[in-house]
Design an enzyme around this catalytic site. Sequence first.
Site, PDB file in Angstrom:
ATOM      1  N   ASP A  36      42.414  25.407  41.625  1.00  0.00           N
ATOM      2  CA  ASP A  36      42.600  26.132  42.894  1.00  0.00           C
ATOM      3  C   ASP A  36      41.419  27.574  42.395  1.00  0.00           C
ATOM      4  OD1 ASP A  36      43.630  27.629  40.629  1.00  0.00           O
ATOM      5  OD2 ASP A  36      45.631  27.988  41.463  1.00  0.00           O
ATOM      6  N   GLY A  37      40.624  27.284  41.480  1.00  0.00           N
ATOM      7  CA  GLY A  37      39.705  28.622  41.131  1.00  0.00           C
ATOM      8  C   GLY A  37      40.217  29.671  40.228  1.00  0.00           C
ATOM      9  N   ARG A  92      23.939  49.789  42.923  1.00  0.00           N
ATOM     10  CA  ARG A  92      23.226  50.481  44.092  1.00  0.00           C
ATOM     11  C   ARG A  92      23.792  51.031  45.190  1.00  0.00           C
ATOM     12  NH1 ARG A  92      20.983  45.138  43.973  1.00  0.00           N
ATOM     13  NH2 ARG A  92      18.946  44.854  43.434  1.00  0.00           N
ATOM     14  N   GLN A  93      25.038  50.740  45.381  1.00  0.00           N
ATOM     15  CA  GLN A  93      25.970  51.100  46.806  1.00  0.00           C
ATOM     16  C   GLN A  93      26.529  52.476  46.171  1.00  0.00           C
ATOM     17  OE1 GLN A  93      25.570  49.522  49.859  1.00  0.00           O
ATOM     18  NE2 GLN A  93      27.473  51.037  50.852  1.00  0.00           N
ATOM     19  N   LYS A 191       6.885  52.050  48.118  1.00  0.00           N
ATOM     20  CA  LYS A 191       7.452  50.666  48.704  1.00  0.00           C
ATOM     21  C   LYS A 191       8.282  51.326  49.827  1.00  0.00           C
ATOM     22  CE  LYS A 191      10.859  48.304  46.817  1.00  0.00           C
ATOM     23  NZ  LYS A 191      11.539  47.716  45.456  1.00  0.00           N
ATOM     24  N   ARG A 193      11.611  49.440  52.302  1.00  0.00           N
ATOM     25  CA  ARG A 193      12.333  48.263  52.210  1.00  0.00           C
ATOM     26  C   ARG A 193      12.769  48.014  53.648  1.00  0.00           C
ATOM     27  NH1 ARG A 193      14.113  44.174  49.159  1.00  0.00           N
ATOM     28  NH2 ARG A 193      13.558  44.907  47.191  1.00  0.00           N
ATOM     29  N   ASP A 218       8.447  46.210  36.345  1.00  0.00           N
ATOM     30  CA  ASP A 218       9.870  46.722  37.067  1.00  0.00           C
ATOM     31  C   ASP A 218      11.039  46.585  36.299  1.00  0.00           C
ATOM     32  OD1 ASP A 218      11.028  47.980  39.302  1.00  0.00           O
ATOM     33  OD2 ASP A 218      10.489  46.383  40.678  1.00  0.00           O
TER      34      ASP A 218
HETATM   35  C1  R5P Z   1      14.167  48.571  43.733  1.00  0.00           C
HETATM   36  O1  R5P Z   1      14.504  49.546  43.716  1.00  0.00           O
HETATM   37  C2  R5P Z   1      14.050  47.616  42.197  1.00  0.00           C
HETATM   38  O2  R5P Z   1      13.222  48.628  41.231  1.00  0.00           O
HETATM   39  C3  R5P Z   1      13.304  46.420  42.421  1.00  0.00           C
HETATM   40  O3  R5P Z   1      12.070  46.636  42.683  1.00  0.00           O
HETATM   41  C4  R5P Z   1      14.038  45.649  43.324  1.00  0.00           C
HETATM   42  O4  R5P Z   1      15.406  45.420  43.113  1.00  0.00           O
HETATM   43  C5  R5P Z   1      13.313  44.043  43.282  1.00  0.00           C
HETATM   44  O5  R5P Z   1      14.133  43.560  44.198  1.00  0.00           O
HETATM   45  P1  R5P Z   1      13.480  42.114  44.998  1.00  0.00           P
HETATM   46  O6  R5P Z   1      12.876  41.356  43.772  1.00  0.00           O
HETATM   47  O7  R5P Z   1      14.440  41.584  45.799  1.00  0.00           O
HETATM   48  O8  R5P Z   1      12.277  42.933  45.541  1.00  0.00           O
END
Ligand code: R5P
Length: 301
Positions: A36-37, A92-93, A191, A193, A218
Site C-alpha cells: 500500500d506504499g 526556495r518557497q 538571469k 526566470r 552554480d
Molecule cells: C537558481 O537560482 C539556482 O542557483 C540554479 O541556477 C537553478 O536552481 C538551476 O535550475 P535549472 O537547472 O532548472 O535551471
Amino acid sequence: MSIAVFGFEESARQAKALAQSLNAAFEPITVRSFPDGESLVRVTGSASLALLYRSLDQPNAKLVEVLLAAAALRDNGAAQVVLIAPYLAYMRQDMAFNPGEAISQRVIGELVSAHFDGLVTVDPHLHRVASLSEVFPGITALDVSGAPALAAALAGRLQPDTILVGPDSESRPWVESIARPPGLDVLVGEKQRFGDRDVTLVVPGIDAVRGRPAVLVDDMISSGTTLIACAGLLRNAGATSITALATHCLASDSDLARLKENGISEVIAADSVPGPVATISLAPVLAQAIAGQCWTEARRA
Ligand code: R5P
C-alpha cells in the site's frame, strides 16, 4: 559519548565515507515497502549521538522515512539525533508568492526542528533569509560550504586562461571563491526566470571568453535550463570548451543528455545527490564542520 553515522541504502557509500572521515561507525538503515506504499524503517545498532545521513532530493517520499528512522534511533537509546542532509529540499518557497500557497520552507523547518537536535546541510538554496537558524528554530543548523570541495576537484585540471562563469547573481559566492585561489577570471550573468524551463540570461563582458575554455559554476542543476541558456551564450561568444561544476546535481539522465547536446562537454558535481556525475566527495567538508560541533545540550522538553 559514542557516535555513529546511520545511512539509507541509496547513499550508503556517502554515509560510510562520512563515518570514515569522522572515525565513527556506520550502521545501515533498511526500508521495507508495503504493497500500500507505507514504509517499514528499521535501524540496527545504537549510539548516543546518532548522525542520520540522507539527502532530501525526492523529499516527499524520503522525509517520512527520515522521521521514522529518527524515532527508531531514539527508541534504540540515542540521546541526540542530528540530520545530515547534504541536499536540503523545500528551501526556495520562503513566502507565499500567490494567495493560498504554503510557505514550504517554514513548514519543513519546523518539522525538522521538532524531530532532530541538529541539522547539517551543504549550500542550501536560501533567498530571503540570512541564515539557516531562522529556518530551523531552536536547533543548531549548520550551513556547510561545498566550495572548498569543488575547488579541490578542479585544482590542477584547468588551463590558466580558463574563465569561470556564474550564470546568475546567486552563483557569485561559489564562482568567486573557487576562482580566487588559482586567480582565474570570473564572469557573472543576470538571469530572469519565466517558468521551470524558461529563462533568459545576459552575461556582461562575455566577449572575454573568445578563444578560452569556460567553466560554468552554480550551486545546483535542476532541469539544466539555466546552464543550457548560459552555454548557448558562451558558444556564440567563442568559448573553446564548456564544463559545468555544481554542488547539487538533481538533473535526470535525459536532462544530462540535453546538457551534452548543448555543448557542455562535462558535468562535475558533488555527491550530495548520488548520480552519474556526482563524483566529488563532500565527506571531508561535512566531517570538518561536524567535528567542530558539540550536540551535548539536553534535548528540549
Ligand atoms: C537558481 O537560482 C539556482 O542557483 C540554479 O541556477 C537553478 O536552481 C538551476 O535550475 P535549472 O537547472 O532548472 O535551471
